[in-house]
Design a protein around this motif. Sequence first.
Motif, short mmCIF file in Angstrom:
data_model
loop_
_atom_site.label_atom_id
_atom_site.label_comp_id
_atom_site.label_asym_id
_atom_site.label_seq_id
_atom_site.Cartn_x
_atom_site.Cartn_y
_atom_site.Cartn_z
N ASP A 89 0.82 -1.22 0.00
CA ASP A 89 0.00 0.00 0.00
C ASP A 89 0.85 1.27 0.00
O ASP A 89 0.30 2.37 -0.09
CB ASP A 89 -0.93 0.02 1.21
CG ASP A 89 -1.93 -1.11 1.20
OD1 ASP A 89 -2.10 -1.76 2.26
OD2 ASP A 89 -2.56 -1.34 0.15
N THR A 90 2.15 1.11 0.09
CA THR A 90 3.04 2.28 0.08
C THR A 90 2.93 3.01 -1.25
O THR A 90 3.11 2.41 -2.31
CB THR A 90 4.48 1.84 0.33
OG1 THR A 90 4.59 1.31 1.65
CG2 THR A 90 5.44 3.02 0.17
N ALA A 91 2.63 4.29 -1.18
CA ALA A 91 2.45 5.09 -2.40
C ALA A 91 2.15 6.53 -2.00
O ALA A 91 1.92 6.82 -0.82
CB ALA A 91 1.29 4.55 -3.24
N ILE A 92 2.15 7.39 -3.00
CA ILE A 92 1.57 8.72 -2.82
C ILE A 92 0.09 8.61 -3.15
O ILE A 92 -0.27 8.09 -4.21
CB ILE A 92 2.26 9.76 -3.71
CG1 ILE A 92 3.75 9.85 -3.38
CG2 ILE A 92 1.60 11.13 -3.52
CD1 ILE A 92 4.53 10.76 -4.30
N TYR A 93 -0.73 9.10 -2.25
CA TYR A 93 -2.18 9.04 -2.42
C TYR A 93 -2.71 10.42 -2.80
O TYR A 93 -2.37 11.42 -2.16
CB TYR A 93 -2.84 8.56 -1.14
CG TYR A 93 -2.69 7.08 -0.93
CD1 TYR A 93 -1.45 6.52 -0.60
CD2 TYR A 93 -3.77 6.21 -1.07
CE1 TYR A 93 -1.30 5.15 -0.43
CE2 TYR A 93 -3.64 4.84 -0.90
CZ TYR A 93 -2.40 4.32 -0.58
OH TYR A 93 -2.25 2.95 -0.42
N TYR A 94 -3.53 10.43 -3.84
CA TYR A 94 -4.11 11.66 -4.35
C TYR A 94 -5.63 11.58 -4.30
O TYR A 94 -6.20 10.51 -4.53
CB TYR A 94 -3.71 11.89 -5.81
CG TYR A 94 -2.23 11.96 -6.07
CD1 TYR A 94 -1.50 10.81 -6.33
CD2 TYR A 94 -1.58 13.19 -6.09
CE1 TYR A 94 -0.14 10.88 -6.60
CE2 TYR A 94 -0.22 13.26 -6.35
CZ TYR A 94 0.49 12.11 -6.60
OH TYR A 94 1.85 12.18 -6.86
N CYS A 95 -6.26 12.70 -4.03
CA CYS A 95 -7.70 12.76 -4.22
C CYS A 95 -8.00 13.61 -5.44
O CYS A 95 -7.20 14.47 -5.84
CB CYS A 95 -8.44 13.29 -2.99
SG CYS A 95 -8.13 15.01 -2.57
N ALA A 96 -9.14 13.33 -6.04
CA ALA A 96 -9.56 14.04 -7.24
C ALA A 96 -11.07 14.22 -7.20
O ALA A 96 -11.79 13.43 -6.59
CB ALA A 96 -9.15 13.27 -8.49
N ALA A 97 -11.54 15.27 -7.87
CA ALA A 97 -12.96 15.55 -7.93
C ALA A 97 -13.38 15.73 -9.38
O ALA A 97 -12.64 16.30 -10.20
CB ALA A 97 -13.29 16.83 -7.15
N GLY A 98 -14.56 15.23 -9.70
CA GLY A 98 -15.06 15.36 -11.06
C GLY A 98 -16.56 15.20 -11.12
O GLY A 98 -17.17 14.70 -10.17
#
Length: 117
Positions: A89-98
Motif C-alpha cells: 500500500d506504500t504510495a503517494i495518495y491523491y484525491c480528485a474531484a469530477g
Amino acid sequence: QVQLVESGGGLVQPGGSLRLSCVASGFTLDYYSIGWFRQAPGKEREGVSCITTNDSTYYADSVKGRFTISRDNATNTVYLQMNSLSPEDTAIYYCAAGPTVSRWDYWGQGTQVTVSS
C-alpha cells in the motif's frame, strides 16, 4: 481558487491504520464524485476508491474490505480510512474531484503513505 488538499499520510507499521483526508476549497464537494488514487514508485497511478454524488462507493479489488471511503459534506471533506495496511500500500495518495467517475477535473498534491516495519 479551486483546491484539494490531502492530509493524514505518514509512516505506519504493517497491519496498522491511517485515515486520509481530502478537503476542498473553492467549490462544493457534494456536487462532485470524489476519487482516491495512488502511485507507487516505478508504477502507474491506479484508482483506489471513489464515492459518487449519491454516495455509491467503489473499491479496487486490492483494497476491498480494508479501505472505506466516506464524505462529510458539512466540512467539504472526503476521507479514506485504511486498515490492515501492508507494504504494498506504500504510495503517494491523491484525491480528485469530477462530475462523474470517468472524468476528474481537480487534483490534490498528494500525501505520502509508507508502510514499513
